[in-house]
Write a protein that holds these residues in place. Structure first.
Motif, PDB file in Angstrom:
ATOM      1  N   GLU A   3      39.193  35.327  31.010  1.00 25.51           N
ATOM      2  CA  GLU A   3      38.166  35.332  32.046  1.00 25.51           C
ATOM      3  C   GLU A   3      38.797  35.369  33.437  1.00 25.51           C
ATOM      4  O   GLU A   3      38.308  36.072  34.328  1.00 25.51           O
ATOM      5  CB  GLU A   3      37.273  34.103  31.909  1.00 25.51           C
ATOM      6  N   ALA A   4      39.883  34.635  33.625  1.00 22.22           N
ATOM      7  CA  ALA A   4      40.566  34.633  34.922  1.00 22.22           C
ATOM      8  C   ALA A   4      41.146  36.010  35.217  1.00 22.22           C
ATOM      9  O   ALA A   4      41.090  36.487  36.358  1.00 22.22           O
ATOM     10  CB  ALA A   4      41.667  33.574  34.936  1.00 22.22           C
ATOM     11  N   ARG A   5      41.694  36.660  34.207  1.00 25.03           N
ATOM     12  CA  ARG A   5      42.251  38.006  34.416  1.00 25.03           C
ATOM     13  C   ARG A   5      41.153  38.995  34.777  1.00 25.03           C
ATOM     14  O   ARG A   5      41.322  39.823  35.669  1.00 25.03           O
ATOM     15  CB  ARG A   5      42.987  38.475  33.160  1.00 25.03           C
ATOM     16  N   GLN A   6      40.027  38.925  34.100  1.00 25.76           N
ATOM     17  CA  GLN A   6      38.916  39.815  34.409  1.00 25.76           C
ATOM     18  C   GLN A   6      38.415  39.582  35.834  1.00 25.76           C
ATOM     19  O   GLN A   6      38.103  40.533  36.551  1.00 25.76           O
ATOM     20  CB  GLN A   6      37.779  39.631  33.411  1.00 25.76           C
ATOM     21  N   ALA A   7      38.345  38.326  36.246  1.00 22.51           N
ATOM     22  CA  ALA A   7      37.906  38.017  37.602  1.00 22.51           C
ATOM     23  C   ALA A   7      38.905  38.553  38.624  1.00 22.51           C
ATOM     24  O   ALA A   7      38.521  39.106  39.658  1.00 22.51           O
ATOM     25  CB  ALA A   7      37.740  36.504  37.771  1.00 22.51           C
ATOM     26  N   ALA A   8      40.195  38.414  38.326  1.00 20.60           N
ATOM     27  CA  ALA A   8      41.227  38.918  39.237  1.00 20.60           C
ATOM     28  C   ALA A   8      41.173  40.437  39.321  1.00 20.60           C
ATOM     29  O   ALA A   8      41.324  41.018  40.402  1.00 20.60           O
ATOM     30  CB  ALA A   8      42.606  38.459  38.778  1.00 20.60           C
ATOM     31  N   GLU A   9      40.967  41.101  38.192  1.00 16.52           N
ATOM     32  CA  GLU A   9      40.872  42.557  38.199  1.00 16.52           C
ATOM     33  C   GLU A   9      39.632  43.026  38.954  1.00 16.52           C
ATOM     34  O   GLU A   9      39.656  44.065  39.603  1.00 16.52           O
ATOM     35  CB  GLU A   9      40.859  43.097  36.770  1.00 16.52           C
ATOM     36  N   ARG A  59      38.410  41.504  41.558  1.00 14.89           N
ATOM     37  CA  ARG A  59      38.690  41.300  42.990  1.00 14.89           C
ATOM     38  C   ARG A  59      39.763  42.241  43.522  1.00 14.89           C
ATOM     39  O   ARG A  59      39.950  42.346  44.733  1.00 14.89           O
ATOM     40  CB  ARG A  59      39.156  39.864  43.231  1.00 14.89           C
ATOM     41  N   ARG A  60      40.463  42.926  42.670  1.00 13.56           N
ATOM     42  CA  ARG A  60      41.616  43.731  43.082  1.00 13.56           C
ATOM     43  C   ARG A  60      41.308  44.758  44.171  1.00 13.56           C
ATOM     44  O   ARG A  60      42.039  44.844  45.147  1.00 13.56           O
ATOM     45  CB  ARG A  60      42.234  44.418  41.866  1.00 13.56           C
ATOM     46  N   VAL A 117      41.030  42.953  47.485  1.00 13.85           N
ATOM     47  CA  VAL A 117      42.328  42.444  47.926  1.00 13.85           C
ATOM     48  C   VAL A 117      43.196  43.584  48.461  1.00 13.85           C
ATOM     49  O   VAL A 117      43.848  43.445  49.501  1.00 13.85           O
ATOM     50  CB  VAL A 117      43.039  41.693  46.778  1.00 13.85           C
ATOM     51  N   GLU A 118      43.179  44.721  47.769  1.00 12.44           N
ATOM     52  CA  GLU A 118      43.975  45.859  48.227  1.00 12.44           C
ATOM     53  C   GLU A 118      43.478  46.378  49.571  1.00 12.44           C
ATOM     54  O   GLU A 118      44.272  46.754  50.434  1.00 12.44           O
ATOM     55  CB  GLU A 118      43.946  46.975  47.180  1.00 12.44           C
TER      56      GLU A 118
END
Length: 73
Positions: A29-35, A37-38, A41-42
C-alpha cells in the motif's frame, strides 16, 4: 468438544493473517501511494531545479558586473 479436536488436528477453519503478511500488505500500500505521488514530486523537483539554475545564473551575472565595477575604467 469435537470442533476443538478438529481445530487441534487440522488447524483453524479460517487462515489468520500473520505479522509478515500484514507487513507485506502495508508495504504494498505504501508503494502504491508513493507511485501515485510520483508525478507530483517530479513536477515540484523540476520547478525547484529550474529555480536553482536561475538563481545560479543570476549570481554569476551579478558577480560578473561586480568584477567590472571594481575594475579601473
Amino acid at each position: 468438544m469435537i470442533a476443538w479436536l478438529k481445530r487441534l488436528v487440522h488447524g483453524p477453519d479460517e487462515p489468520e493473517a500473520t505479522d509478515s503478511e500484514t507487513a507485506l500488505e502495508r508495504a504494498r500500500e505504501a508503494r502504491q501511494a508513493a507511485e501515485a505521488r510520483r508525478p507530483i514530486v517530479e513536477a515540484v523537483a523540476a520547478t525547484l531545479r529550474r529555480a536553482r539554475e536561475e538563481n545560479h545564473f543570476a549570481e554569476r551575472i551579478e558577480a560578473a558586473y561586480a568584477t567590472r565595477k571594481g575594475a579601473a575604467p
